[in-house]
Each structure stands twice: as structure tokens, then as C-alpha cells.
Design a protein around this motif. Structure first.
Motif, PDB file in Angstrom:
ATOM      1  N   MET A   1     -31.698   9.401 -16.879  1.00 20.00           N
ATOM      2  CA  MET A   1     -32.292   9.988 -18.060  1.00 20.00           C
ATOM      3  C   MET A   1     -33.457   9.119 -18.508  1.00 20.00           C
ATOM      4  O   MET A   1     -33.375   7.896 -18.431  1.00 20.00           O
ATOM      5  CB  MET A   1     -31.260  10.056 -19.176  1.00 20.00           C
ATOM      6  N   PRO A   2     -34.472   9.733 -19.022  1.00 17.09           N
ATOM      7  CA  PRO A   2     -35.592   8.927 -19.515  1.00 17.09           C
ATOM      8  C   PRO A   2     -35.184   8.166 -20.773  1.00 17.09           C
ATOM      9  O   PRO A   2     -34.421   8.654 -21.596  1.00 17.09           O
ATOM     10  CB  PRO A   2     -36.668   9.962 -19.821  1.00 17.09           C
ATOM     11  N   ALA A   3     -35.686   6.955 -20.878  1.00 15.21           N
ATOM     12  CA  ALA A   3     -35.382   6.129 -22.044  1.00 15.21           C
ATOM     13  C   ALA A   3     -36.110   6.661 -23.265  1.00 15.21           C
ATOM     14  O   ALA A   3     -37.233   7.147 -23.171  1.00 15.21           O
ATOM     15  CB  ALA A   3     -35.789   4.686 -21.786  1.00 15.21           C
ATOM     16  N   ALA A   4     -35.462   6.593 -24.396  1.00  8.74           N
ATOM     17  CA  ALA A   4     -36.091   6.952 -25.657  1.00  8.74           C
ATOM     18  C   ALA A   4     -36.971   5.779 -26.088  1.00  8.74           C
ATOM     19  O   ALA A   4     -36.813   4.658 -25.607  1.00  8.74           O
ATOM     20  CB  ALA A   4     -35.031   7.227 -26.714  1.00  8.74           C
ATOM     21  N   VAL A   5     -37.869   6.039 -26.973  1.00 11.24           N
ATOM     22  CA  VAL A   5     -38.649   4.956 -27.551  1.00 11.24           C
ATOM     23  C   VAL A   5     -37.703   4.200 -28.481  1.00 11.24           C
ATOM     24  O   VAL A   5     -37.082   4.798 -29.364  1.00 11.24           O
ATOM     25  CB  VAL A   5     -39.869   5.505 -28.320  1.00 11.24           C
ATOM     26  N   LEU A   6     -37.580   2.918 -28.231  1.00  7.22           N
ATOM     27  CA  LEU A   6     -36.638   2.123 -29.017  1.00  7.22           C
ATOM     28  C   LEU A   6     -37.211   1.784 -30.386  1.00  7.22           C
ATOM     29  O   LEU A   6     -38.394   1.471 -30.513  1.00  7.22           O
ATOM     30  CB  LEU A   6     -36.299   0.828 -28.276  1.00  7.22           C
ATOM     31  N   GLY A   7     -36.330   1.811 -31.379  1.00  8.10           N
ATOM     32  CA  GLY A   7     -36.703   1.362 -32.710  1.00  8.10           C
ATOM     33  C   GLY A   7     -36.821  -0.153 -32.734  1.00  8.10           C
ATOM     34  O   GLY A   7     -36.514  -0.846 -31.747  1.00  8.10           O
ATOM     35  N   ALA A   8     -37.233  -0.682 -33.837  1.00 12.16           N
ATOM     36  CA  ALA A   8     -37.493  -2.119 -33.962  1.00 12.16           C
ATOM     37  C   ALA A   8     -36.259  -2.970 -33.650  1.00 12.16           C
ATOM     38  O   ALA A   8     -36.352  -3.980 -32.953  1.00 12.16           O
ATOM     39  CB  ALA A   8     -38.016  -2.430 -35.363  1.00 12.16           C
ATOM     40  N   GLU A   9     -35.094  -2.555 -34.145  1.00 16.12           N
ATOM     41  CA  GLU A   9     -33.881  -3.359 -33.953  1.00 16.12           C
ATOM     42  C   GLU A   9     -33.473  -3.434 -32.477  1.00 16.12           C
ATOM     43  O   GLU A   9     -33.181  -4.509 -31.960  1.00 16.12           O
ATOM     44  CB  GLU A   9     -32.738  -2.770 -34.779  1.00 16.12           C
ATOM     45  N   MET A  10     -33.468  -2.305 -31.792  1.00 15.17           N
ATOM     46  CA  MET A  10     -33.073  -2.307 -30.378  1.00 15.17           C
ATOM     47  C   MET A  10     -34.157  -2.919 -29.488  1.00 15.17           C
ATOM     48  O   MET A  10     -33.846  -3.583 -28.504  1.00 15.17           O
ATOM     49  CB  MET A  10     -32.708  -0.902 -29.901  1.00 15.17           C
ATOM     50  N   ALA A  11     -35.414  -2.734 -29.851  1.00 20.35           N
ATOM     51  CA  ALA A  11     -36.497  -3.385 -29.096  1.00 20.35           C
ATOM     52  C   ALA A  11     -36.350  -4.903 -29.205  1.00 20.35           C
ATOM     53  O   ALA A  11     -36.507  -5.631 -28.209  1.00 20.35           O
ATOM     54  CB  ALA A  11     -37.859  -2.927 -29.600  1.00 20.35           C
ATOM     55  N   ALA A  12     -36.015  -5.384 -30.387  1.00 16.24           N
ATOM     56  CA  ALA A  12     -35.789  -6.823 -30.582  1.00 16.24           C
ATOM     57  C   ALA A  12     -34.580  -7.295 -29.778  1.00 16.24           C
ATOM     58  O   ALA A  12     -34.582  -8.394 -29.219  1.00 16.24           O
ATOM     59  CB  ALA A  12     -35.606  -7.130 -32.072  1.00 16.24           C
ATOM     60  N   TYR A  13     -33.558  -6.454 -29.707  1.00 15.39           N
ATOM     61  CA  TYR A  13     -32.356  -6.785 -28.924  1.00 15.39           C
ATOM     62  C   TYR A  13     -32.703  -6.912 -27.442  1.00 15.39           C
ATOM     63  O   TYR A  13     -32.261  -7.838 -26.764  1.00 15.39           O
ATOM     64  CB  TYR A  13     -31.288  -5.725 -29.171  1.00 15.39           C
ATOM     65  N   PHE A  14     -33.509  -5.993 -26.932  1.00 14.83           N
ATOM     66  CA  PHE A  14     -33.937  -6.064 -25.534  1.00 14.83           C
ATOM     67  C   PHE A  14     -34.748  -7.342 -25.301  1.00 14.83           C
ATOM     68  O   PHE A  14     -34.581  -8.012 -24.282  1.00 14.83           O
ATOM     69  CB  PHE A  14     -34.747  -4.825 -25.151  1.00 14.83           C
ATOM     70  N   ARG A  15     -35.641  -7.697 -26.232  1.00 12.45           N
ATOM     71  CA  ARG A  15     -36.427  -8.941 -26.091  1.00 12.45           C
ATOM     72  C   ARG A  15     -35.504 -10.159 -26.105  1.00 12.45           C
ATOM     73  O   ARG A  15     -35.708 -11.113 -25.345  1.00 12.45           O
ATOM     74  CB  ARG A  15     -37.466  -9.044 -27.207  1.00 12.45           C
ATOM     75  N   LYS A  16     -34.484 -10.113 -26.942  1.00  7.15           N
ATOM     76  CA  LYS A  16     -33.527 -11.225 -27.006  1.00  7.15           C
ATOM     77  C   LYS A  16     -32.810 -11.382 -25.657  1.00  7.15           C
ATOM     78  O   LYS A  16     -32.591 -12.506 -25.190  1.00  7.15           O
ATOM     79  CB  LYS A  16     -32.513 -10.991 -28.131  1.00  7.15           C
ATOM     80  N   CYS A  17     -32.442 -10.271 -25.035  1.00  5.06           N
ATOM     81  CA  CYS A  17     -31.829 -10.326 -23.698  1.00  5.06           C
ATOM     82  C   CYS A  17     -32.783 -10.969 -22.702  1.00  5.06           C
ATOM     83  O   CYS A  17     -32.386 -11.852 -21.928  1.00  5.06           O
ATOM     84  CB  CYS A  17     -31.450  -8.921 -23.212  1.00  5.06           C
ATOM     85  N   GLU A  18     -34.022 -10.511 -22.711  1.00  9.81           N
ATOM     86  CA  GLU A  18     -35.038 -11.080 -21.809  1.00  9.81           C
ATOM     87  C   GLU A  18     -35.161 -12.583 -22.015  1.00  9.81           C
ATOM     88  O   GLU A  18     -35.183 -13.352 -21.051  1.00  9.81           O
ATOM     89  CB  GLU A  18     -36.406 -10.422 -22.033  1.00  9.81           C
ATOM     90  N   ASP A  19     -35.219 -13.008 -23.273  1.00  8.22           N
ATOM     91  CA  ASP A  19     -35.379 -14.433 -23.586  1.00  8.22           C
ATOM     92  C   ASP A  19     -34.153 -15.242 -23.190  1.00  8.22           C
ATOM     93  O   ASP A  19     -34.275 -16.348 -22.670  1.00  8.22           O
ATOM     94  CB  ASP A  19     -35.651 -14.629 -25.080  1.00  8.22           C
ATOM     95  N   LYS A  20     -32.975 -14.689 -23.446  1.00 10.93           N
ATOM     96  CA  LYS A  20     -31.736 -15.446 -23.235  1.00 10.93           C
ATOM     97  C   LYS A  20     -31.284 -15.456 -21.778  1.00 10.93           C
ATOM     98  O   LYS A  20     -30.903 -16.511 -21.256  1.00 10.93           O
ATOM     99  CB  LYS A  20     -30.624 -14.868 -24.122  1.00 10.93           C
TER     100      LYS A  20
END
Length: 179
Positions: A1-20
Motif C-alpha cells: 500500500m502506498p504510504a500516507a503523508v506522515l504528520g509531524a509526530e510520526m515523521a519525528a518518530y521515523f527520524r528518531k528511528c533513523e537516528d537511533k
């Protein structure tokens, strides 16, 4: 399924995963088609696996592997097997638990009781009775700990079924972790 555009909170969560950890786990990407489902999944996972508990992080990951081994969930065996290898600093333990946790002779009586309960709850939930909970108490678990064991077991049974139904594949990075 195509990804939805993430809101600020989930986009930040994805960045946190990338960083961690250096990547966004594919399970999160799989849920990204619906931000409400992604948010609920992430909140439940974080509560069960990372929040304060009488269970250690390693114990919770061991439960994930035992449940996923019974259910033959490729995604979770690879991802959580990597976590067991890393947290235990024992690559053999992570592999052995994925194949047959009962063959891991270095498990403590506490871990053995916990994993036997998680296995039984996965394989034959209708057969769990008070003597099973008493065995956990005898191994040193509180009623709250038993709740946590049960909730982690239930969560991974659900996750295994979603992963199987959607052909979810683990990130390649998991294969090399903790070796």
C-alpha cells in the motif's frame, strides 16, 4: 500500500528511528498507509517493549522470539532474534531461541517459566489455568509481571499474523546485528 503523508509526530518518530538505529523498521513503513493505525501500533509496541516493567528488555524480546518461532513469523524472528543476540551479547542464544528455546540450557528458571507460559498461551490459550500463573509466581513474577508477559505474548501473536498476511519482510540490517 502506498504510504500516507506522515504528520509531524510520526515523521519525528521515523527520524528518531533513523537516528537511533540507522533505519526505519519495515513494520512501521507497513503501517504508514494509515497514520492512526501506525500511531496505535507504535504506542502499543513502545508501551509493552520499552516502558518500565518488572520484565527486562531482554525478557520481553525473548517472549517475542518464542511466540514468533511458534508462529513461524519470518519478520519477527529476524528482527527480535537480532534484539536477543544484541541484548544478551550471545549470538548463539538468539539463533537457538528461534529454533527451539527449550534447547537453550543457559536459561534461568525464571526465564524458562516465563517462556513456557508464553509458548503455552500462544499454542493453546484455552489450556492456561491458575496453576500456570502459580508457576510464574513461584518463579518470582508478580501479578503485574504476569500481565506484562501476557500482553507481550498477545501483541506478538497479533503482529505475527499481520506480518504473515501482508508478506512483511525484515530490514536487511537485522540479519547482521548482534553477531
Amino acid at each position: 500500500m502506498p504510504a500516507a503523508v506522515l504528520g509531524a509526530e510520526m515523521a519525528a518518530y521515523f527520524r528518531k528511528c533513523e537516528d537511533k538505529i540507522g533505519f526505519v523498521p519495515n513494520v512501521l513503513k507497513a503501517y504508514a498507509f494509515d497514520e492512526a493505525k501506525l500511531s496505535a501500533f507504535a504506542a502499543m509496541y513502545n508501551d509493552l517493549m520499552l516502558a518500565p516493567s518488572g520484565l527486562t528488555k531482554l525478557e520481553r524480546e525473548m517472549i517475542a522470539v518464542v511466540v514468533s518461532s511458534y508462529n513461524r513469523c519470518y519478520y519477527c524472528l529476524v528482527a527480535h532474534g537480532a534484539a536477543v543476540r544484541t541484548l544478551s551479547r550471545d549470538p548463539v542464544l538468539g539463533e537457538l531461541m528461534a529454533m527451539n528455546w527449550r534447547a537453550a540450557t543457559e536459561l534461568s528458571p525464571r526465564e524458562t517459566a516465563m517462556l513456557a507460559f508464553a509458548h503455552r498461551l500462544t499454542a493453546e490459550p484455552w489450556s492456561v489455568v491458575e496453576t500456570d500463573r502459580a508457576a510464574l509466581r513461584g518463579a518470582g513474577f508478580s501479578d503485574r509481571d504476569i500481565w506484562d508477559i501476557t500482553a507481550v505474548t498477545g501483541f506478538f501473536n497479533m503482529s505475527n499474523r499481520v506480518a504473515a498476511a501482508t508478506d512483511m519482510r525484515p530490514n536487511t540490517a537485522y540479519h547482521a546485528q548482534g553477531r
